[in-house]
Design a protein around this motif. Structure first.
Motif, mmCIF file in Angstrom:
data_model
loop_
_atom_site.group_PDB
_atom_site.id
_atom_site.type_symbol
_atom_site.label_atom_id
_atom_site.label_comp_id
_atom_site.label_asym_id
_atom_site.label_seq_id
_atom_site.Cartn_x
_atom_site.Cartn_y
_atom_site.Cartn_z
ATOM 1 N N VAL A 196 0.852 -1.422 0.073
ATOM 2 C CA VAL A 196 0.030 0.046 -0.190
ATOM 3 C C VAL A 196 0.712 1.270 0.143
ATOM 4 O O VAL A 196 0.366 2.287 -0.953
ATOM 5 N N LYS A 197 1.853 1.233 0.598
ATOM 6 C CA LYS A 197 2.697 2.518 0.729
ATOM 7 C C LYS A 197 3.420 2.721 -0.537
ATOM 8 O O LYS A 197 3.505 3.703 -0.860
ATOM 9 N N LYS B 282 -6.391 6.356 0.147
ATOM 10 C CA LYS B 282 -6.590 6.368 1.674
ATOM 11 C C LYS B 282 -6.717 5.049 2.219
ATOM 12 O O LYS B 282 -7.890 4.260 1.906
ATOM 13 N N PRO B 283 -5.693 4.736 2.965
ATOM 14 C CA PRO B 283 -5.887 3.122 3.672
ATOM 15 C C PRO B 283 -6.721 3.207 4.758
ATOM 16 O O PRO B 283 -6.727 4.161 5.494
ATOM 17 N N SER B 284 -7.035 2.151 5.075
ATOM 18 C CA SER B 284 -7.919 1.793 6.397
ATOM 19 C C SER B 284 -7.978 0.378 6.979
ATOM 20 O O SER B 284 -7.554 -0.583 5.868
ATOM 21 N N LEU C 198 -7.357 -4.916 5.273
ATOM 22 C CA LEU C 198 -6.698 -3.700 4.889
ATOM 23 C C LEU C 198 -7.287 -3.330 3.514
ATOM 24 O O LEU C 198 -7.148 -3.991 2.584
ATOM 25 N N CYS C 199 -7.871 -2.044 3.568
ATOM 26 C CA CYS C 199 -8.385 -1.463 2.347
ATOM 27 C C CYS C 199 -7.997 -0.112 1.964
ATOM 28 O O CYS C 199 -7.340 0.481 2.872
ATOM 29 N N THR C 200 -8.103 0.166 0.705
ATOM 30 C CA THR C 200 -7.713 1.414 0.216
ATOM 31 C C THR C 200 -8.840 1.790 -0.709
ATOM 32 O O THR C 200 -9.420 1.263 -1.316
ATOM 33 N N LYS D 49 -0.172 4.123 13.539
ATOM 34 C CA LYS D 49 1.386 3.353 13.670
ATOM 35 C C LYS D 49 2.083 3.012 12.400
ATOM 36 O O LYS D 49 3.229 3.208 12.188
ATOM 37 N N LEU D 50 1.251 2.264 11.631
ATOM 38 C CA LEU D 50 1.889 1.736 10.327
ATOM 39 C C LEU D 50 2.186 2.806 9.568
ATOM 40 O O LEU D 50 3.342 2.461 8.637
ATOM 41 N N GLN D 51 1.648 3.977 9.272
ATOM 42 C CA GLN D 51 2.292 4.989 8.466
ATOM 43 C C GLN D 51 3.247 5.864 9.048
ATOM 44 O O GLN D 51 3.598 6.807 8.135
ATOM 45 N N GLU D 52 3.850 5.561 10.180
ATOM 46 C CA GLU D 52 4.945 6.306 10.783
ATOM 47 C C GLU D 52 6.146 5.834 9.998
ATOM 48 O O GLU D 52 6.273 4.751 9.806
#
Length: 404
Positions: free
Chosen positions: A132-133, A145-147, A272-274, A370-373
């Motif tokens: 995703v990143k 936009k991930p969630s 995990l969706c975008t 946290k995942l996006q840090e």
């Protein structure tokens, strides 16, 4: 008797209880991960997956030899919308030894159940989010936009007509189940929903945020054959017409993990969706979509709540209405998560089927943050995920007596 078109036939299962007449396996000693093809994750409509999507079914509760307890079996479940499409009833894992009051069977674990749940999710989550990143850094893609979403429901299976059910009952085989298509059925009884609002909301410390009354008009696009445009619309009360306010490409699934909880009436799905916002439409394309949306007629007597005049359900050869969702959702939030309790009335023009459901889901905001840090320890993600799984286990999977 006059012919009634499928679009106007109301299902009698609007408030059908979740199909779980018994609890699942009482033992919780060992996990088994069964990977399945992406096509097996849903069989009731078009679902879009990322190129590197992961789809997996986990069952927790097998014995030391990876065998089901003798009390667990596959039983047919009556579900009109599925039977109409497949011609057969779906199947669910049922534990016949558990009483109808929904009391838990005592079991012994080397670790807590929420730790096991978190461990089942963590590895795939980390790997999937790396993909995703990379997508988020790609300049050619629309805004991403991930969630991370957790949903409660029940794993159902669709068996092949050639399978002898008597042989399955005599020798329940995980390898056979691995090959079957599965559906995560999210319709919950009203009693469960009311318990969530009355007891769980104050217990987990979330505050009312807003209520949303939204129509999702699903459009096929001949220039995007592998995607569905989801047009979010509100009602202009002064005109009684729909107004378009956002267009998204159909939610893309990057990870789907279904977890069967053997001593619970409910199972868990973690996704995990975008969402990809459509930002590159021309003025003419936007006008075609707006004209299609504005021609809809509000009609509470049809599934989905909308209908189109004859010949108005498409815009030339480009856009065509393929589905409708009328969603009324109550949102509750705190800094760590967002709870959504929604009533969804759907109709799918492709299959001529529809259903009204009560659904409960949670967006795990703190884990996603946290995942996006840039630099974060895996242990800190694991700790937060474990906290979330404990909260879900204690509050959303421990409501057996509200499922009757």
């Amino acid at each position: 008797m006059a012919y009634i078109p499928p679009h106007k036939r109301h299902s009698k299962e609007t408030e059908r209880p979740l199909p779980t007449p018994e609890l699942l396996a009482p033992q919780f000693k060992k996990k088994l991960n069964l990977r399945s093809s992406k096509s097996n994750a849903d069989w009731d409509g078009k679902v879009i997956y990322a190129n590197h999507a992961r789809s997996r079914w986990c069952i927790i509760g097998l014995d030391d030899e990876n065998q089901f307890p003798s009390s667990v079996n596959l039983e047919p479940i009556s579900l009109e919308t599925t039977e109409r499409r497949t011609g057969e009833k779906p199947l669910a894992l049922i534990n016949a030894s558990l009483d109808k009051e929904g009391s838990e069977v005592k079991w012994y674990l080397p670790k807590s159940p929420w730790v096991s749940l978190a461990e089942n999710v963590l590895e795939d989550l980390l790997s999937s989010f790396e993909n995703v990143k990379n997508d988020m850094k790609c300049p050619r893609l629309e805004e991403v936009k991930p969630s991370l979403v957790a949903r409660v429901g029940k794993v159902l299976f669709q068996r092949s007509p050639s399978v002898n059910m008597e042989s399955i009952r005599n020798n329940l085989d995980t390898e056979v189940l691995k090959q079957w298509k599965r559906l995560f059925y999210t319709n919950l009884p009203v009693s469960y929903k009311e318990n969530i609002l009355k007891e769980v909301v104050p217990n987990i410390g979330v505050d009312f945020e807003e209520e949303k009354d939204v129509y999702h008009v699903k459009l096929s696009d001949s220039t995007r054959p592998d995607s569905i445009l989801s047009c979010k619309c509100s009602v202009m009360k002064e005109h009684g017409k729909l107004q378009l306010y956002k267009i998204e490409l159909n939610q893309l699934r990057d990870m789907v993990i279904d977890i069967s909880c053997p001593n619970k009436n409910l199972d868990l799905r973690v996704m995990l969706c975008t969402k990809r916002l459509v930002t590159a439409l021309t003025d003419d394309e936007m006008q075609s979509i707006r004209d299609l949306i504005s021609s809809a007629v509000l009609d509470p007597d049809v599934k989905g709540g909308l209908r189109w005049p004859l010949g108005k359900e498409s815009s030339g050869d480009r856009y065509k209405v393929v589905g409708i969702w009328h969603v009324i959702a109550n949102m509750y939030a705190n800094p760590s998560l967002r709870l959504k309790v929604r009533h969804a009335d759907r109709f799918d023009f492709r299959t001529s089927t529809g259903e009204a459901t009560w659904e409960v889901s949670l967006m795990l905001k703190k884990v996603m943050s946290k995942l996006q840090e840039e630099k974060v320890e895996v242990s800190s993600i694991s700790e937060i995920l474990e906290e979330n799984m404990r909260m879900i286990w204690d509050n959303f999977l421990c409501s057996e007596h509200f499922l009757i």
